[in-house]
Write a protein that holds these residues in place. Structure first.
Motif, short mmCIF file in Angstrom:
data_model
loop_
_atom_site.label_atom_id
_atom_site.label_comp_id
_atom_site.label_asym_id
_atom_site.label_seq_id
_atom_site.Cartn_x
_atom_site.Cartn_y
_atom_site.Cartn_z
N MET A 1 0.84 -1.32 -0.02
CA MET A 1 0.02 -0.03 0.07
C MET A 1 0.84 1.12 -0.11
O MET A 1 0.31 2.31 -0.45
CB MET A 1 -0.77 -0.07 1.19
N GLU A 2 2.18 1.20 0.40
CA GLU A 2 3.00 2.29 0.38
C GLU A 2 3.13 2.99 -0.92
O GLU A 2 3.71 3.98 -1.20
CB GLU A 2 4.12 2.22 1.16
N GLY A 3 3.17 1.88 -1.96
CA GLY A 3 3.22 2.54 -3.34
C GLY A 3 2.23 3.25 -3.86
O GLY A 3 2.67 3.83 -4.91
N PHE A 4 1.15 3.40 -3.17
CA PHE A 4 -0.10 4.50 -3.64
C PHE A 4 0.18 5.75 -2.71
O PHE A 4 -0.43 5.75 -1.71
CB PHE A 4 -1.61 3.82 -3.38
N GLU A 5 1.04 6.54 -3.31
CA GLU A 5 1.21 7.70 -2.60
C GLU A 5 -0.10 8.50 -2.75
O GLU A 5 -0.70 8.51 -3.56
CB GLU A 5 2.72 8.60 -3.60
N HIS A 6 -0.06 9.74 -1.91
CA HIS A 6 -1.21 10.71 -1.78
C HIS A 6 -0.82 11.96 -1.33
O HIS A 6 0.14 12.08 -0.81
CB HIS A 6 -2.48 10.07 -1.10
N SER A 7 -1.64 12.74 -1.64
CA SER A 7 -1.77 14.29 -1.03
C SER A 7 -2.91 14.83 -0.98
O SER A 7 -3.77 14.17 -1.58
CB SER A 7 -0.79 15.02 -2.09
N ASN A 8 -3.16 15.84 -0.43
CA ASN A 8 -4.30 16.53 -0.18
C ASN A 8 -5.17 16.90 -1.53
O ASN A 8 -4.24 17.33 -2.68
CB ASN A 8 -4.46 17.60 0.58
N LEU A 9 -6.43 16.28 -1.67
CA LEU A 9 -7.08 16.60 -2.93
C LEU A 9 -6.30 15.81 -4.13
O LEU A 9 -6.46 16.61 -5.32
CB LEU A 9 -7.66 18.06 -3.40
N CYS A 10 -5.61 15.07 -3.83
CA CYS A 10 -5.11 14.32 -5.37
C CYS A 10 -6.22 13.22 -5.84
O CYS A 10 -7.08 12.88 -5.25
CB CYS A 10 -3.88 13.40 -4.71
N LEU A 11 -6.01 12.93 -7.13
CA LEU A 11 -7.05 11.88 -7.74
C LEU A 11 -6.40 10.65 -8.40
O LEU A 11 -5.31 10.88 -8.83
CB LEU A 11 -7.75 12.83 -8.98
N TYR A 12 -6.94 9.74 -8.03
CA TYR A 12 -6.71 8.46 -8.79
C TYR A 12 -7.82 8.10 -9.58
O TYR A 12 -9.21 8.14 -9.04
CB TYR A 12 -6.47 7.06 -7.88
N LYS A 13 -7.96 7.96 -11.13
CA LYS A 13 -8.98 7.51 -11.84
C LYS A 13 -8.75 6.24 -12.37
O LYS A 13 -7.89 5.86 -12.73
CB LYS A 13 -8.99 8.54 -12.91
N LEU A 14 -9.94 5.35 -12.17
CA LEU A 14 -9.89 3.99 -12.35
C LEU A 14 -11.01 3.76 -13.34
O LEU A 14 -12.03 4.25 -13.38
CB LEU A 14 -10.35 3.18 -11.08
N GLU A 15 -10.80 2.51 -14.25
CA GLU A 15 -11.88 2.22 -14.90
C GLU A 15 -12.22 0.80 -14.55
O GLU A 15 -11.33 0.03 -14.35
CB GLU A 15 -11.30 2.15 -16.54
N PHE A 16 -13.38 0.39 -14.64
CA PHE A 16 -13.90 -0.83 -14.19
C PHE A 16 -14.75 -1.23 -15.21
O PHE A 16 -15.81 -0.80 -15.75
CB PHE A 16 -14.94 -0.61 -13.14
N THR A 17 -14.34 -2.66 -15.74
CA THR A 17 -14.97 -3.25 -16.97
C THR A 17 -16.08 -4.13 -16.58
O THR A 17 -16.54 -4.70 -17.14
CB THR A 17 -13.89 -4.28 -17.52
N GLY A 18 -16.10 -4.45 -15.15
CA GLY A 18 -17.27 -5.11 -14.71
C GLY A 18 -16.65 -6.37 -13.82
O GLY A 18 -17.34 -7.11 -13.25
N THR A 19 -15.40 -6.77 -14.46
CA THR A 19 -14.51 -7.65 -13.83
C THR A 19 -13.06 -7.17 -13.20
O THR A 19 -12.71 -7.92 -12.18
CB THR A 19 -14.21 -8.95 -14.97
N MET A 20 -12.57 -6.29 -13.82
CA MET A 20 -11.56 -5.84 -13.14
C MET A 20 -11.32 -4.44 -13.27
O MET A 20 -11.95 -3.66 -14.00
CB MET A 20 -10.32 -6.46 -13.83
N PHE A 21 -10.51 -3.70 -12.40
CA PHE A 21 -10.12 -2.36 -12.30
C PHE A 21 -8.68 -2.10 -13.00
O PHE A 21 -7.96 -2.81 -12.70
CB PHE A 21 -10.29 -1.76 -10.81
#
Length: 210
Positions: free
Chosen positions: A172-192
């Motif tokens: 989980m440390e590999g997913f950096e973050h900061s205030n009001l940062c955005l990750y955008k994901l696509e979900f196909t119905g089976t995977m993100f």
């Protein structure tokens, strides 16, 4: 089924963030002036997106971060499963890697895969993941929600990304973050899949930009 787009947003800045004080699920702080400005900047950049639903934690700093969207009439639900990890007796106190051996040790334990460890009185990543799973199932079960905005918290966001992308929690440390940062994901119905990683481009323009 058409791919769905999931926008994962960390809340804006609070005074506790600036002071290096741990908030966790037991500290219900509000955004400061910078955090409110960040929220306005995000709305300026994404206010045109027709979100079918906005999800937040039950803590006010997440709702305040998306308040402009709610004022515009976007449907909203709050879920306790999205709340920040509990840091137990350490909530409301400063914690730094340099000065706090106990905090440093629990992070090392998590990185080594011992994600059942916790600070005294707090939650483990395993426990956070468990309370997030009903929300994940809810999210998957609503295919009519083509565009979804989820506003939550830094550590909880890391745990959620590991679950959605099938990484072990020790990563989980590999997913950096900061205030009001955005990750955008696509979900196909089976995977993100990740489309935008730690995106802060919306914070680099004026809140009055079109």
């Amino acid at each position: 089924m058409r791919p769905r787009t999931i926008f994962l947003l960390r809340h804006g800045q609070t005074d506790f963030n600036v002071q290096g004080i741990v908030q966790g699920s037991g500290v219900d702080s509000s955004l400061n002036d910078t955090g409110r400005h960040q929220a306005a900047q995000f709305f300026a950049a994404y206010g045109h997106v027709p979100f079918d639903k906005i999800y937040t934690s039950t803590l006010r700093r997440t709702r305040e971060s998306v308040q402009h969207f709610l004022d515009a009439g976007r449907p909203h639900e709050a879920h306790a499963g999205l709340n920040e990890i509990s840091w137990g007796v350490r909530e409301g106190t400063p914690i730094t890697l340099e000065e706090d051996a106990e905090y440093r040790q629990v992070l090392a334990d998590w990185g080594a895969g011992r994600t059942n460890e916790r600070l005294p009185g707090g939650e483990s990543p395993d426990e956070v993941a468990a309370r997030q799973r009903p929300f994940i199932e809810l999210l998957k079960s609503r295919p009519d929600e083509q565009k979804v905005l989820v506003c939550m918290h830094g550590r909880a966001l890391r745990v959620l990304l590991c679950q959605l992308l099938n990484y072990p929690l020790r990563c989980m440390e590999g997913f950096e973050h900061s205030n009001l940062c955005l990750y955008k994901l696509e979900f196909t119905g089976t995977m993100f899949t990740v489309k935008n990683f730690l995106d802060i481009s919306h914070l680099q323009v004026s809140a009055e930009a079109p």
